[in-house]
Design an enzyme around this catalytic site. Structure first.
Site, PDB file in Angstrom:
ATOM      1  N   SER A  61     -10.744   0.634 -14.244  1.00 36.38           N
ATOM      2  CA  SER A  61     -11.511   0.796 -13.009  1.00 36.38           C
ATOM      3  C   SER A  61     -11.728   2.278 -12.761  1.00 36.38           C
ATOM      4  CB  SER A  61     -10.746   0.188 -11.829  1.00 36.38           C
ATOM      5  OG  SER A  61     -11.357   0.514 -10.588  1.00 36.38           O
ATOM      6  N   TYR A  83      -2.810  -0.210  -6.739  1.00 36.99           N
ATOM      7  CA  TYR A  83      -3.901  -0.575  -7.648  1.00 36.99           C
ATOM      8  C   TYR A  83      -4.311   0.627  -8.495  1.00 36.99           C
ATOM      9  CZ  TYR A  83      -8.393  -2.375  -9.253  1.00 36.99           C
ATOM     10  OH  TYR A  83      -9.451  -2.783 -10.036  1.00 36.99           O
TER      11      TYR A  83
END
Length: 231
Positions: free
Chosen positions: A134, A147
């Protein structure tokens, strides 16, 4: 790589990027073993085989790998580590169980799956591993520390792994999507595409592009962003 007839293991196949990637691979003639906890309800194809697997569990990954080779073939040409979870919140209010869950899925699951396929890819002298990270793995963001930490880890793991196995003929690519309109983190995609976000199909197309690169070419990392993000 010409994907026709190639055997692909794809994790997190039930929805979002995984579901779109499965469809794109099937359109290219690949044989797809979709790993996940839940089977996609609307994906029926003669070259698609669902394999139940919770990638957080090392034994479950080993069993899924054995089942995959039994059901679809001995050779494994591609592994796409797409399964992931996102749990957001401030560090001082973050539950330890949630922290473990995102690391078990995003980091440990990726490691378990890579370790499972690498011996066979080395015997073949070829293979391609795609790790979906990501843009959150390129910069820290408030209320996303857990995250971000997992995606930074996936990027570091991917860079180290590509240097480790490139002489074995194995490619490793890390794909870093920006904002994607999926069910991620409990969100529901709108009826009309959001012009400020990527679609799952956009990320799938990027994965296919990396897989179809010439044999002597390694796309080690690629960032994928919406052209006009919301200001």
């Amino acid at each position: 790589m010409n994907l026709s007839g190639k055997i692909v293991i794809l994790t997190g196949v039930s929805k979002g990027i995984g579901h779109a990637t499965a469809r794109a691979l099937l359109a290219k003639g690949a044989v797809v073993a979709g790993w996940g906890r839940t089977a996609p309800a609307d994906l029926q194809h003669e070259r698609f085989q669902f394999i139940e697997c919770d990638i957080r569990n090392e034994v479950a990954v080993q069993e899924a790998y054995v089942n995959t080779r039994r059901e679809v073939g001995e050779e494994i040409h591609v592994l796409i580590n797409n399964a992931g979870v996102g749990i957001m919140g401030p560090v001082d209010g973050f539950a330890a169980d949630d922290w473990h869950t995102i690391f078990d899925t995003n980091v440990h699951g990726t490691f378990y799956c890579c370790r499972a396929v690498l011996p066979q890819m080395k015997r073949q002298g070829q293979g391609h591993i795609i790790n979906v990270a990501s843009l959150a793995g390129t910069m820290g963001t408030e209320n996303m520390a857990g995250y971000c930490a997992t995606k930074f880890a996936v990027r570091g793991f991917s860079e180290a792994l590509f240097k480790e196995v490139r002489q074995d003929g194995i490619k490793v690519t890390c794909v870093n999507p920006g904002s994607v309109e999926t069910n991620f983190n409990g969100a529901t995609p709108g009826a009309e595409p959001n012009p400020h976000k990527l679609r799952a199909e956009d990320v799938a197309a990027t994965i296919i592009h990396a897989l179809e690169s010439p044999d002597g070419v390694l796309v080690s990392e690629v960032d994928v962003r919406p052209l006009r993000p919301k200001k």
